[in-house]
Each structure stands twice: as C-alpha cells, then as structure tokens.
Design an enzyme around this catalytic site. Structure first.
Site, PDB file in Angstrom:
ATOM      1  N   GLY A  46       1.487  -0.805   0.343  1.00  0.00           N
ATOM      2  CA  GLY A  46      -0.215  -0.351  -0.061  1.00  0.00           C
ATOM      3  C   GLY A  46       0.451   1.183  -0.034  1.00  0.00           C
ATOM      4  O   GLY A  46       2.103   1.320   0.896  1.00  0.00           O
ATOM      5  N   GLN A  51       3.055   9.870   0.952  1.00  0.00           N
ATOM      6  CA  GLN A  51       4.525   9.223   1.371  1.00  0.00           C
ATOM      7  C   GLN A  51       5.187  10.173  -0.099  1.00  0.00           C
ATOM      8  O   GLN A  51       6.745   9.169   0.032  1.00  0.00           O
ATOM      9  CB  GLN A  51       4.046   7.652   1.745  1.00  0.00           C
ATOM     10  N   CYS A  96       5.710  -0.448   7.215  1.00  0.00           N
ATOM     11  CA  CYS A  96       5.123   1.348   6.484  1.00  0.00           C
ATOM     12  C   CYS A  96       6.331   1.480   5.922  1.00  0.00           C
ATOM     13  O   CYS A  96       7.457   1.594   6.175  1.00  0.00           O
ATOM     14  CB  CYS A  96       4.604   2.498   7.267  1.00  0.00           C
ATOM     15  N   LEU A  97       6.647   1.593   4.429  1.00  0.00           N
ATOM     16  CA  LEU A  97       7.337   2.080   3.421  1.00  0.00           C
ATOM     17  C   LEU A  97       8.075   3.027   3.943  1.00  0.00           C
ATOM     18  O   LEU A  97       9.090   3.976   4.207  1.00  0.00           O
ATOM     19  CB  LEU A  97       7.002   2.601   2.123  1.00  0.00           C
ATOM     20  N   HIS A 138      -4.655   1.842   6.971  1.00  0.00           N
ATOM     21  CA  HIS A 138      -3.200   2.622   7.345  1.00  0.00           C
ATOM     22  C   HIS A 138      -3.075   3.206   6.465  1.00  0.00           C
ATOM     23  O   HIS A 138      -2.376   4.022   6.655  1.00  0.00           O
ATOM     24  CB  HIS A 138      -2.410   0.978   7.386  1.00  0.00           C
ATOM     25  N   GLU A 139      -3.475   2.581   5.072  1.00  0.00           N
ATOM     26  CA  GLU A 139      -3.613   4.125   4.563  1.00  0.00           C
ATOM     27  C   GLU A 139      -4.055   5.086   4.355  1.00  0.00           C
ATOM     28  O   GLU A 139      -4.060   6.553   4.198  1.00  0.00           O
ATOM     29  CB  GLU A 139      -3.541   3.607   2.729  1.00  0.00           C
ATOM     30  N   HIS A 142      -2.720   7.378   6.828  1.00  0.00           N
ATOM     31  CA  HIS A 142      -1.550   8.762   6.219  1.00  0.00           C
ATOM     32  C   HIS A 142      -2.318   9.831   5.428  1.00  0.00           C
ATOM     33  O   HIS A 142      -1.644  11.103   5.550  1.00  0.00           O
ATOM     34  CB  HIS A 142      -0.912   7.712   5.103  1.00  0.00           C
TER      35      HIS A 142
HETATM   36 NI    NI Z   1       2.399   3.249   5.175  1.00  0.00          NI
END
Ligand code: NI
Length: 174
Positions: A46, A51, A96-97, A138-139, A142
């Site tokens: 995701g 991000q 998470c990236l 989660h997304e 963000h």
């Molecule tokens: Ni994330």
C-alpha cells in the site's frame, strides 16, 4: 510511468492532512500509476500520496502482486472514506515504506466498508477484512497525517524514528 521518492519519518509531510481530489483526470491517473510502480518496486502492499510528498487524497494498494509471474490486482482510490466499521477489533503486525524495517502490532476494527472514487471516476465500495482491512485503514490514516507508529507507545515510536533516521543516513553515505 516513473518512480517517485518515498519520504521517511520524521518527514513533516507524513503528519499533514491531504485534501480531497475534485475529479480523476489524466494528471491524477498518472500519479496513481507512478505510485503503483513505486510501491511495486519498494516492494510494498500500500502507498498513500503523503508518502511521495503529495497532499491529495489518493492511495494505491495491491495484496496480490507477484514479481515472478506478474500476478497483480491493483486498487486505486481517491477520497476514500470509512462508512462502516465493525465493533470487533483485529491486532496485526504492520510495517510502512516510510518507516523502513520497523514493525509493530496495531489494533484496528476487524472489518470496514470504504467508499471511494476509482481510477475511472466511478464511485465504488470495498468491504475489507483481514490484511486488506489493516492495509486500507493504514493508508487512509496516512491521508490524515497519521502514521502507524502514532498508534503505539511514544517510547516505541521515538525509538523507531531514531532507527529510521540512522538507517536513512547510512543509505545516504553509501
Ligand atoms: Ni504506511
């Protein structure tokens, strides 16, 4: 398509609230495609606009992508909204990236129903449970400037941010 830079903690853009998209035009479609390519390359399941340093309410997900045989099932969302969530909670380890190599258990509603606009400007609904439910929540977090580490203790959170800062610095030296 092109790959975008992924911002890592403590980048301020990860704490900002993204703004709704008026409609899906070619610019947004290109953003979605670039985000998908960036996510596949990372690799991740995701990715939200914050991000990659953009503050519009756009996210991409794919839980089925496999590089080996090209299997894919991408989901593109603009203006996602949780319109229902279960009382039942689910606890799952998240990563998470933007917070590379750090993982923690996060408790969220087990099931959610999400309303969103797809890549073709159509209104859609997604019923999610399990990993997909954690991923979409989660997304969406963000897009509201919330990172998964904001759901855990400040002690653990600060430790993870310190680790990522060191990790990123080490990458830059290489
Ligand atoms: Ni994330």
């Amino acid at each position: 398509m092109s790959k975008l830079k992924i911002y890592t903690v403590p980048a301020p853009v990860l704490k900002e609230k993204a703004q709704p998209v008026a409609r899906i035009d070619d610019t947004i479609r290109k953003q979605m495609d670039d985000m998908l390519e960036t996510m596949y390359a990372a690799p991740g399941i995701g990715l939200a606009a914050n991000q990659v340093g953009l503050l519009n309410r756009v996210l991409v997900m794919d839980l089925e992508y496999r590089e080996e045989d090209g299997a894919a099932n991408p989901i593109f969302m603009a203006n996602p909204e949780i319109i229902w969530h279960s009382e039942e909670l689910s606890c799952m380890e998240e990563g998470c990236l933007s917070i590379p190599e750090q993982f923690a258990e996060v408790k969220r509603p087990a099931q959610v129903k999400v309303k969103y606009i797809d890549r073709d400007n159509k209104e859609q609904e997604l019923d999610a449970s399990g990993l997909l439910s954690h991923c979409v929540q989660h997304e969406i977090d963000h897009l509201d400037g919330i990172r998964f580490i904001d759901h855990i203790s400040s002690l653990k959170r600060n430790m993870m941010v310190r680790r990522v800062k060191k990790l990123v610095k080490d990458y830059e030296v290489l």
